[in-house]
Write an enzyme that holds these catalytic residues in place. Structure first.
Site, short mmCIF file in Angstrom:
data_model
loop_
_atom_site.label_atom_id
_atom_site.label_comp_id
_atom_site.label_asym_id
_atom_site.label_seq_id
_atom_site.Cartn_x
_atom_site.Cartn_y
_atom_site.Cartn_z
CG HIS A 66 -12.04 55.81 130.70
ND1 HIS A 66 -12.48 55.54 130.24
CD2 HIS A 66 -11.11 55.83 129.68
CE1 HIS A 66 -13.03 54.99 129.00
NE2 HIS A 66 -11.31 55.33 128.44
CD GLU A 68 -15.05 56.00 134.82
OE1 GLU A 68 -16.50 55.62 134.20
OE2 GLU A 68 -14.53 56.32 134.37
CB CYS A 96 -17.14 53.53 128.59
SG CYS A 96 -15.03 52.82 129.41
CB CYS A 99 -15.17 52.25 133.85
SG CYS A 99 -14.01 52.75 133.27
#
Length: 167
Positions: A66, A68, A96, A99
């Protein structure tokens, strides 16, 4: 400019808008690579932007790739420390649970996101991991920075994907 010395709770603050614009540029790179268009960057008060990333799950075949997490890894390398205690993370989509947990573990004091994520949001929408008092660290969160633009990038991407599937 130190974002923590300012009263930056307003999602329309120019500091937030400027950095979300840069995160949107990363999201555009993700879309060009046929990745879900999420962009993130880490800002250090003295050094400025020390990391910028976008989703790379398809490219790397990695469910943890991801934006992040990639940005946190880059920032940690830049600072030579896993503790990102002076940094702000900007991301176009509400983090999410994975993260949000990483942000807490990295000691990031402030998270700024664009649009909410009704299916996986873990800062405000479904969970409040970043502010859970049971955890050893909490992050201040500012949501809604350029929310309409951030949401439109995602909506357009998934609309195109659906249209491609019908052909």
């Amino acid at each position: 400019m130190n974002p923590f010395d300012l009263a930056l709770t307003d999602p329309a603050h120019p500091f937030h808008v400027h950095h979300m614009e840069r995160a949107l540029q990363e999201a555009a790179v993700a879309a060009d690579e046929d990745e879900v268009p999420v962009g993130a960057l880490v800002v250090h008060p003295e050094r400025g932007v020390i990391a910028q990333a976008h989703n790379q799950r398809e490219q790397l075949q990695d469910p943890t790739a991801h934006a992040e997490l990639i940005a946190l890894t880059q920032a940690s390398a830049a600072l030579k420390s896993w503790r990102l205690e002076k940094c702000a993370l900007y991301v176009t989509l509400e983090p999410c649970p994975m993260c949000a947990g990483a942000l807490v573990q990295a000691r990031v004091p402030i998270v700024v996101y664009g649009c909410t994520d009704p299916k996986a949001g873990a800062c405000h929408t479904l969970y409040q991991i970043t502010s859970d008092p049971r955890l050893n660290h909490r992050c201040a969160v500012v949501g809604g920075v350029l929310a309409d633009r951030c949401a439109a990038v995602l909506t357009d991407f998934f609309r195109r994907k659906r249209e491609q599937g019908k052909k």
